[in-house]
Design an enzyme around this catalytic site. Structure first.
Site, PDB file in Angstrom:
ATOM      1  N   SER A  18       0.882  -1.436  -0.173  1.00 59.20           N
ATOM      2  CA  SER A  18       0.104  -0.127  -0.040  1.00 59.20           C
ATOM      3  C   SER A  18       0.832   1.114  -0.091  1.00 59.20           C
ATOM      4  CB  SER A  18      -1.043   0.041   1.214  1.00 59.20           C
ATOM      5  OG  SER A  18      -0.278   0.261   2.239  1.00 59.20           O
ATOM      6  N   ASN A  19       1.989   1.169   0.502  1.00 63.37           N
ATOM      7  CA  ASN A  19       2.996   2.260   0.654  1.00 63.37           C
ATOM      8  C   ASN A  19       3.757   2.392  -0.714  1.00 63.37           C
ATOM      9  OD1 ASN A  19       3.421   3.921   3.392  1.00 63.37           O
ATOM     10  ND2 ASN A  19       3.241   1.702   3.848  1.00 63.37           N
ATOM     11  N   LYS A  70      23.436 -13.653   2.139  1.00 61.63           N
ATOM     12  CA  LYS A  70      22.764 -12.449   1.917  1.00 61.63           C
ATOM     13  C   LYS A  70      23.654 -11.673   0.924  1.00 61.63           C
ATOM     14  CE  LYS A  70      20.718 -10.157   4.998  1.00 61.63           C
ATOM     15  NZ  LYS A  70      20.109  -8.908   5.868  1.00 61.63           N
ATOM     16  N   MET A  95      10.652  -6.358   4.626  1.00 63.26           N
ATOM     17  CA  MET A  95      11.076  -6.956   5.932  1.00 63.26           C
ATOM     18  C   MET A  95      12.427  -7.897   6.037  1.00 63.26           C
ATOM     19  SD  MET A  95       8.602  -5.669   7.459  1.00 63.26           S
ATOM     20  CE  MET A  95       7.148  -5.535   8.252  1.00 63.26           C
ATOM     21  N   ARG A  96      13.632  -7.165   5.913  1.00 61.03           N
ATOM     22  CA  ARG A  96      14.716  -7.774   5.621  1.00 61.03           C
ATOM     23  C   ARG A  96      15.814  -6.659   6.109  1.00 61.03           C
ATOM     24  NH1 ARG A  96      15.854 -12.695   3.900  1.00 61.03           N
ATOM     25  NH2 ARG A  96      13.940 -13.196   2.881  1.00 61.03           N
ATOM     26  N   LEU A  97      16.801  -7.116   6.708  1.00 60.96           N
ATOM     27  CA  LEU A  97      17.744  -6.338   6.989  1.00 60.96           C
ATOM     28  C   LEU A  97      18.551  -5.999   6.054  1.00 60.96           C
ATOM     29  CD1 LEU A  97      19.643  -6.902  10.716  1.00 60.96           C
ATOM     30  CD2 LEU A  97      18.468  -4.731   9.810  1.00 60.96           C
ATOM     31  N   ILE A  98      19.056  -4.709   5.758  1.00 61.84           N
ATOM     32  CA  ILE A  98      20.009  -4.326   4.675  1.00 61.84           C
ATOM     33  C   ILE A  98      21.337  -4.653   5.166  1.00 61.84           C
ATOM     34  CG2 ILE A  98      20.833  -2.472   3.283  1.00 61.84           C
ATOM     35  CD1 ILE A  98      17.837  -3.178   2.584  1.00 61.84           C
ATOM     36  N   ASN A 112      13.721   4.432   5.023  1.00 59.40           N
ATOM     37  CA  ASN A 112      12.903   3.406   5.410  1.00 59.40           C
ATOM     38  C   ASN A 112      11.436   4.168   6.385  1.00 59.40           C
ATOM     39  OD1 ASN A 112      11.820   0.798   5.939  1.00 59.40           O
ATOM     40  ND2 ASN A 112      12.582   0.922   8.286  1.00 59.40           N
ATOM     41  N   HIS A 114       8.598   3.120   9.165  1.00 60.41           N
ATOM     42  CA  HIS A 114       8.227   2.271  10.214  1.00 60.41           C
ATOM     43  C   HIS A 114       7.338   2.877  10.817  1.00 60.41           C
ATOM     44  CE1 HIS A 114       9.346  -0.909  12.972  1.00 60.41           C
ATOM     45  NE2 HIS A 114       9.100   0.107  13.991  1.00 60.41           N
TER      46      HIS A 114
HETATM   47  C1  GAR Z   1       4.229  -0.666   6.586  1.00 61.91           C
HETATM   48  O1  GAR Z   1       3.192  -0.283   7.875  1.00 61.91           O
HETATM   49  C2  GAR Z   1       5.500  -0.319   7.033  1.00 61.91           C
HETATM   50  O2  GAR Z   1       5.600   0.884   7.786  1.00 61.91           O
HETATM   51  C3  GAR Z   1       5.823  -1.431   7.559  1.00 61.91           C
HETATM   52  O3  GAR Z   1       5.415  -2.653   6.839  1.00 61.91           O
HETATM   53  C4  GAR Z   1       4.174  -2.020   6.424  1.00 61.91           C
HETATM   54  C5  GAR Z   1       4.020  -2.549   4.761  1.00 61.91           C
HETATM   55  O4  GAR Z   1       2.539  -2.446   4.491  1.00 61.91           O
HETATM   56  N1  GAR Z   1       7.188  -1.558   7.819  1.00 61.91           N
HETATM   57  C6  GAR Z   1       8.025  -2.187   8.781  1.00 61.91           C
HETATM   58  O5  GAR Z   1       7.328  -2.702   9.715  1.00 61.91           O
HETATM   59  C7  GAR Z   1       9.516  -1.966   8.620  1.00 61.91           C
HETATM   60  N2  GAR Z   1      10.129  -2.527   9.703  1.00 61.91           N
HETATM   61  P1  GAR Z   1       2.243  -2.142   2.905  1.00 61.91           P
HETATM   62  O6  GAR Z   1       3.140  -3.370   2.257  1.00 61.91           O
HETATM   63  O7  GAR Z   1       1.185  -2.128   2.670  1.00 61.91           O
HETATM   64  O8  GAR Z   1       3.016  -0.699   2.468  1.00 61.91           O
END
Ligand code: GAR
Length: 201
Positions: A18-19, A70, A95-98, A112, A114
């Site tokens: 969604s982002n 990695k 959802m992975r550490l760079i 990023n 968060h």
């Molecule tokens: C978002 O809320 C983002 O902030 C979070 O994953 C979601 C992805 O949603 N990121 C983290 O938690 C990073 N540590 P989306 O796929 O709908 O954009």
């Protein structure tokens, strides 16, 4: 990068995207002065890939387990990014550490988002963590990426009040609504005001 040249950005995501969608729309509407050169996705079944196809954005998807380490998959990502002429990277639910391969290639150029007011509630399920802790205020953070988990210099934050009758779902909805406004706005500012390293010329 020379003045007036549009940045080429890559978005990294693992899930629904969604982002990704909010940023892609903002680019399409000419609000963010950039073109999205590529989506990098570590989950080949993720819905974000369908969204990228709708925007005709090239995708590189991979499974970490198909690589010995990695280092190896990040080497491939860096070569894809270089080929596509990518200047900056925005993580949008990746959802992975760079690791150090990507960090060394794009130092100071990875950002990023968060879903908490960092440094509170880093890591997975930040919304659930905040909800369970029954904090009165939580929010969203946009920050530069370093070696740590959701560490790195904070660029912007926006807070959300927890309502008395808040549910985990309603909190998530509020937070995501804020993310979809805040992230495109911050990306626009970073790229327009040449704040990101290497853009000052
Ligand atoms: C978002 O809320 C983002 O902030 C979070 O994953 C979601 C992805 O949603 N990121 C983290 O938690 C990073 N540590 P989306 O796929 O709908 O954009």
């Amino acid at each position: 990068m020379s003045k007036g040249k549009k940045s080429r950005i890559a978005l990294f995501a693992s899930g629904s995207g969604s982002n990704f969608q909010a940023i892609a729309q903002s680019v399409q509407q000419g609000e963010i002065p950039a073109s999205i050169a590529m989506l990098i996705c570590d989950q080949p079944d993720a819905y974000v890939i369908k969204r990228a196809e709708q925007f005709q954005i090239p995708v590189f998807s991979f499974r970490a387990k198909d690589y010995p380490s990695k280092l190896e998959f990040e080497k491939e990502i860096v070569s894809k990014l270089r080929e596509a002429g990518v200047d900056f990277i925005f993580l949008a639910g990746y959802m992975r550490l760079i690791g150090e391969t990507l960090l060394n290639a794009y130092r100071g150029k990875i950002v990023n988002i968060h879903p908490s007011l960092l440094p509170a509630f880093p890591g997975k399920d930040a919304i659930g963590q905040a909800f369970n802790a029954q904090v009165k205020v939580t929010g969203v953070t946009v920050h530069f990426v370093d070696e740590g988990m959701d560490t790195g210099p904070i660029i912007d934050q926006e807070s959300v009040k927890m309502a008395v009758d808040e549910t985990r779902e309603s909190l998530q909805e509020k937070i995501q609504g804020i993310e979809h406004e805040l992230y495109p706005k911050v990306i626009k500012t970073l790229l327009t005001e040449a704040v990101m390293e290497g853009t000052k010329e």
